[in-house]
Scaffold this active site. Structure first.
Site, mmCIF file in Angstrom:
data_model
loop_
_atom_site.group_PDB
_atom_site.id
_atom_site.type_symbol
_atom_site.label_atom_id
_atom_site.label_comp_id
_atom_site.label_asym_id
_atom_site.label_seq_id
_atom_site.Cartn_x
_atom_site.Cartn_y
_atom_site.Cartn_z
ATOM 1 N N GLU A 170 -6.894 1.685 -3.312
ATOM 2 C CA GLU A 170 -5.442 1.752 -3.520
ATOM 3 C C GLU A 170 -4.874 0.359 -3.819
ATOM 4 O OE1 GLU A 170 -3.527 4.685 -0.960
ATOM 5 O OE2 GLU A 170 -2.210 3.096 -0.267
ATOM 6 N N ARG B 21 -0.835 9.238 0.061
ATOM 7 C CA ARG B 21 -2.039 9.715 -0.637
ATOM 8 C C ARG B 21 -2.043 11.226 -0.883
ATOM 9 N NH1 ARG B 21 -6.613 5.912 2.307
ATOM 10 N NH2 ARG B 21 -5.993 4.056 1.162
ATOM 11 N N GLN C 189 -8.595 13.852 4.333
ATOM 12 C CA GLN C 189 -7.869 13.137 3.272
ATOM 13 C C GLN C 189 -8.675 13.070 1.970
ATOM 14 O OE1 GLN C 189 -6.852 8.665 3.487
ATOM 15 N NE2 GLN C 189 -4.889 9.714 3.549
ATOM 16 N N ARG D 235 -3.159 9.966 6.561
ATOM 17 C CA ARG D 235 -3.190 8.552 6.952
ATOM 18 C C ARG D 235 -2.640 7.681 5.838
ATOM 19 N NH1 ARG D 235 -6.775 4.287 5.891
ATOM 20 N NH2 ARG D 235 -8.398 5.592 4.988
ATOM 21 N N HIS E 119 -12.267 11.404 1.384
ATOM 22 C CA HIS E 119 -12.268 9.996 1.759
ATOM 23 C C HIS E 119 -12.237 9.731 3.257
ATOM 24 C CE1 HIS E 119 -11.489 5.742 1.437
ATOM 25 N NE2 HIS E 119 -10.302 5.845 2.031
ATOM 26 N N LEU F 84 -15.146 4.896 -4.240
ATOM 27 C CA LEU F 84 -13.719 4.574 -4.146
ATOM 28 C C LEU F 84 -13.296 3.448 -5.095
ATOM 29 C CD1 LEU F 84 -11.133 5.233 -2.404
ATOM 30 C CD2 LEU F 84 -11.606 3.071 -1.271
ATOM 31 N N HIS G 237 -8.593 11.085 -1.379
ATOM 32 C CA HIS G 237 -8.002 9.845 -1.911
ATOM 33 C C HIS G 237 -7.726 10.039 -3.402
ATOM 34 C CE1 HIS G 237 -7.642 5.621 -3.065
ATOM 35 N NE2 HIS G 237 -7.660 5.278 -1.781
ATOM 36 N N PHE H 232 0.844 -1.189 0.000
ATOM 37 C CA PHE H 232 0.000 0.000 0.000
ATOM 38 C C PHE H 232 0.879 1.238 0.000
ATOM 39 C CE2 PHE H 232 -4.722 0.332 0.954
ATOM 40 C CZ PHE H 232 -5.058 -0.747 0.166
HETATM 41 C C1 FAD Z 1 -14.768 3.104 0.535
HETATM 42 C C2 FAD Z 1 -13.805 3.022 1.683
HETATM 43 C C3 FAD Z 1 -12.809 2.071 1.699
HETATM 44 C C4 FAD Z 1 -11.923 1.983 2.753
HETATM 45 N N1 FAD Z 1 -10.938 1.029 2.736
HETATM 46 C C5 FAD Z 1 -10.092 0.949 3.784
HETATM 47 C C6 FAD Z 1 -9.081 -0.048 3.815
HETATM 48 O O1 FAD Z 1 -8.970 -0.875 2.904
HETATM 49 N N2 FAD Z 1 -8.237 -0.084 4.864
HETATM 50 C C7 FAD Z 1 -8.326 0.803 5.898
HETATM 51 O O2 FAD Z 1 -7.536 0.715 6.824
HETATM 52 N N3 FAD Z 1 -9.293 1.745 5.909
HETATM 53 C C8 FAD Z 1 -10.172 1.838 4.887
HETATM 54 N N4 FAD Z 1 -11.145 2.791 4.902
HETATM 55 C C9 FAD Z 1 -11.369 3.573 6.126
HETATM 56 C C10 FAD Z 1 -12.077 2.699 7.163
HETATM 57 O O3 FAD Z 1 -12.981 1.840 6.529
HETATM 58 C C11 FAD Z 1 -12.844 3.519 8.189
HETATM 59 O O4 FAD Z 1 -12.056 4.563 8.677
HETATM 60 C C12 FAD Z 1 -13.260 2.638 9.367
HETATM 61 O O5 FAD Z 1 -13.892 1.468 8.920
HETATM 62 C C13 FAD Z 1 -14.148 3.390 10.322
HETATM 63 O O6 FAD Z 1 -14.599 2.477 11.301
HETATM 64 P P1 FAD Z 1 -15.325 2.981 12.597
HETATM 65 O O7 FAD Z 1 -15.640 1.785 13.406
HETATM 66 O O8 FAD Z 1 -14.564 4.079 13.220
HETATM 67 O O9 FAD Z 1 -16.700 3.645 12.054
HETATM 68 P P2 FAD Z 1 -17.886 3.058 11.167
HETATM 69 O O10 FAD Z 1 -17.620 1.738 10.616
HETATM 70 O O11 FAD Z 1 -18.248 4.167 10.226
HETATM 71 O O12 FAD Z 1 -19.050 2.888 12.217
HETATM 72 C C14 FAD Z 1 -19.719 4.000 12.788
HETATM 73 C C15 FAD Z 1 -20.851 3.480 13.634
HETATM 74 O O13 FAD Z 1 -21.425 4.553 14.364
HETATM 75 C C16 FAD Z 1 -22.836 4.468 14.307
HETATM 76 N N5 FAD Z 1 -23.384 5.803 14.530
HETATM 77 C C17 FAD Z 1 -22.943 6.976 14.004
HETATM 78 N N6 FAD Z 1 -23.692 7.985 14.462
HETATM 79 C C18 FAD Z 1 -24.628 7.445 15.290
HETATM 80 C C19 FAD Z 1 -25.706 7.969 16.051
HETATM 81 N N7 FAD Z 1 -26.034 9.279 16.070
HETATM 82 N N8 FAD Z 1 -26.432 7.100 16.787
HETATM 83 C C20 FAD Z 1 -26.169 5.761 16.787
HETATM 84 N N9 FAD Z 1 -25.170 5.229 16.073
HETATM 85 C C21 FAD Z 1 -24.408 6.066 15.342
HETATM 86 C C22 FAD Z 1 -23.112 3.897 12.937
HETATM 87 O O14 FAD Z 1 -24.390 3.317 12.866
HETATM 88 C C23 FAD Z 1 -22.001 2.853 12.843
HETATM 89 O O15 FAD Z 1 -22.400 1.671 13.472
HETATM 90 C C24 FAD Z 1 -12.026 2.894 3.831
HETATM 91 C C25 FAD Z 1 -13.025 3.875 3.818
HETATM 92 C C26 FAD Z 1 -13.897 3.952 2.749
HETATM 93 C C27 FAD Z 1 -14.904 5.048 2.730
#
Ligand code: FAD
Length: 559
Positions: free
Chosen positions: A242, A273, A227, A372, A337, A239, A229, A114
């Site tokens: 990468e 990135r 960020q 990142r 992103h 997306l 992307h 990556f």
């Molecule tokens: C398309 C894409 C591809 C990616 N690929 C990669 C990758 O290959 N490798 C990598 O390291 N990172 C990647 N990322 C980044 C990574 O996926 C995210 O940063 C990470 O998954 C975020 O996880 P999280 O648990 O913090 O939040 P999330 O998975 O976004 O979860 C947030 C949670 O909060 C809850 N929530 C939010 N607000 C409220 C509210 N008011 N009340 C109740 N619940 C609420 C939602 O329902 C959800 O359950 C990618 C991002 C994108 C957009």
């Protein structure tokens, strides 16, 4: 009475990891999510998760150094050390839980390279790693006995005498408001991608947790670091991972030239990135793009490899742009992103508010600093989710529930929501305000920024916030009122947008994702520090925190 020792808000990877850890630590634990847990945005993660495994000659120090360099030396090195040291064990834990990582020809866990990293240390499941991890984590969550409030929307924090002691939440199915008491609360609410239009993020990624914490007095840090992307699909902005470049894809301009050789001769397409996105935007601005895009060329990788490792992004190209990457280059451009900033925490997820924790994309530890590295976010969610869950469980053992008149709290919140529902119909539409905000953010807080543009967006955001308080909610009903949820989310988004614009205006240098045309150089003498925003008596207040430097003094960044 709904009450829990540890209440995790958010059921993405960070939230589920935190909840499983807290439950294992003996705490009465619950998780609450506005969507079903496996619909959380972590589901969208494509390319993989980083870890330095020593059996292939890698080392956590190398991973940490590249993360520090990737962050443009703004990442806190003590926290980066914690993350990179823990990565190997966390990865093996995931494998033991049941994540079916791809294997290499010798049957070992397979890796791909990556951006911003010399070694291949990204472990993956095809190009749907997040989905694979999220489903396994959900199985573990069910097994652990954590109580799950699914499709419950947190509308506010309950704050008694400066002590956060629970949340108010809307059960979306019934429209009923509940108060949930908690000794400790862990925000795992994800990022804020949809403050920008377009974005690679799902519609639900609206910064709710950052705004809730900020309004309760938490510090938001590095909010200027957004960020972009390098490879988002023309049109929709979805997306294209990468992983494509990790597998060897090229970036081409309209002449068919691999322009990255002029910007990052050693790392080429796999520079970090911010560097690649700036190179692309420079080429597009110079007229070397096609319809505002450049080309991602995967043809030489061959159909077999694409089918095995990049099948999902191939389908995305076909379905959303009518382009099959096996046969044609894919039109791409930089797009919003990821949020490097968020709720300031220490390495155990603790914020400045007693009993309040944060982990995952809504938090800022800060392991990503100004930029990142790809595949470090999934790692961040797992490592710091677990640490926050452990710590909150331990703390809650010695804590008592704060006395609370639940009826009063619920009635107060019901009144607030009813006032929103009762707004006259003549105000601006919520959707129109959201779109105007997203477009303004994308115009002026994107790859390149300057004072005048950012001032314009700050003004836009404040005007939109004035209009928001009069925006009507069309659906007056109770059951599954997504109109109401959309309106509540917009309030959170506008709060976050203001903190981003203010932080970016305050930082007067270029570093990582913040590239100011009016301050084009990195200025370590004056700006080797974190920008912090807190909500003061009369509005947002800016302050600063030092950057932790342990082993790697700042140096010029070359790829
Ligand atoms: C398309 C894409 C591809 C990616 N690929 C990669 C990758 O290959 N490798 C990598 O390291 N990172 C990647 N990322 C980044 C990574 O996926 C995210 O940063 C990470 O998954 C975020 O996880 P999280 O648990 O913090 O939040 P999330 O998975 O976004 O979860 C947030 C949670 O909060 C809850 N929530 C939010 N607000 C409220 C509210 N008011 N009340 C109740 N619940 C609420 C939602 O329902 C959800 O359950 C990618 C991002 C994108 C957009």
């Amino acid at each position: 009475m709904l009450e829990h020792d540890v209440l995790v808000i958010g059921a993405g990877l960070a939230g589920m990891r935190a909840a499983i850890a807290a439950r294992a630590g003996g705490a009465n634990t619950a998780i609450i999510s506005k969507v079903h847990p496996v619909r959380s945005h972590s589901n969208a993660a494509q390319g993989g998760i980083n870890a330095a495994l020593t059996d292939r000659g890698d080392s956590w120090e190398e991973h940490a150094y590249e993360t520090v360099k990737g962050s443009d030396f703004l990442g806190d090195q003590d926290a980066i050390e914690v993350m990179c040291r823990s990565a190997g064990r966390s990865l093996i834990d995931l494998e033991h839980m049941g994540v079916t990582f791809n294997r290499d020809d010798e049957g070992r866990l397979g890796t791909r390279r990556f951006g911003g990293q010399q070694r291949a240390r990204t472990f993956f499941v095809g190009d749907f790693t997040g989905q694979a991890m999220l489903h396994v984590m959900f199985e573990q969550l069910i097994k652990s006995g954590v109580r799950s409030y699914e499709e419950w929307f947190v509308t506010g924090l309950i704050n008694e005498d400066s002590q956060v002691c629970g949340v108010t939440a809307l059960e979306i199915r019934s429209g009923q408001i509940f108060a949930i008491r908690a000794k400790t609360v862990i925000f795992c609410t994800g990022g804020l991608g949809r403050l920008f239009e377009p974005s690679t993020n799902a519609l639900i990624v609206t910064g709710d947790g950052m705004a809730l914490a900020y309004n309760a007095g938490a510090r938001l840090m590095d909010m200027e670091m957004v960020q972009y992307h390098p490879t988002t699909l023309a049109g929709s902005g979805v997306l294209i991972s990468e992983a494509a470049r990790g597998e060897g894809a090229y970036l081409l301009d309209k002449h068919g030239e691999r322009f990255m050789k002029r910007y990052a001769p050693n790392m080429m397409e796999l520079a970090s990135r911010d560097v690649v996105s700036r190179a692309e935007q420079t080429e597009i601005n110079a007229g070397n793009g096609i319809n505002g895009c450049l080309l991602l060329d995967c043809r030489h990788l061959g159909e077999a490899l694409i089918s095995e490792k990049l099948s999902q992004i191939r389908e995305i190209g076909i379905d959303l742009a009518g382009v099959d990457m096996v046969k044609e280059p894919v039109p791409i451009r930089p797009g919003m992103h990821y949020m490097m900033g968020g709720i300031k925490t220490d390495v155990d997820g603790r914020t400045n508010l007693p009993g309040v924790y944060a982990a995952g994309e809504c938090a800022c530890v800060s392991v990503h600093g100004g930029n990142r590295l790809g595949a470090n976010s999934l790692l961040d969610t797992i490592v710091f989710g677990e640490r926050a869950g452990n710590h909150a469980a331990m703390m809650s053992r010695d804590m008592e529930y704060v006395e609370l008149d639940v009826d009063v709290v619920v009635k107060r919140e019901e009144r607030r929501i009813q006032e929103m529902l009762d707004r006259p119909k003549n105000g601006d539409r919520v959707a129109a305000i959201r779109l105007a905000m997203g477009q303004s953010m994308n115009n002026n807080l994107a790859v390149f920024r300057n004072q005048a543009g950012m001032v314009e967006t700050l003004r836009d955001v404040r005007e939109l916030a004035d209009r928001y308080v009069k925006a009507p909610v069309d659906d007056k009903g109770r059951v599954f009122n997504t109109d109401l949820v959309f309106a509540l989310e917009l309030g959170f988004m506008l709060d976050c947008a203001e903190t981003i614009a203010l932080s970016a205006l305050d930082r007067k240098d270029s570093r990582g994702a913040q590239a100011r045309t009016d301050y084009p150089k990195r200025d370590d003498e004056n700006w080797m520090k974190h920008v912090v925003v807190t909500k003061g008596e009369v509005g947002p207040e800016i302050s600063y925190l030092p950057v932790s430097i342990t082993k790697w003094p700042p140096e010029e960044r070359k790829y």
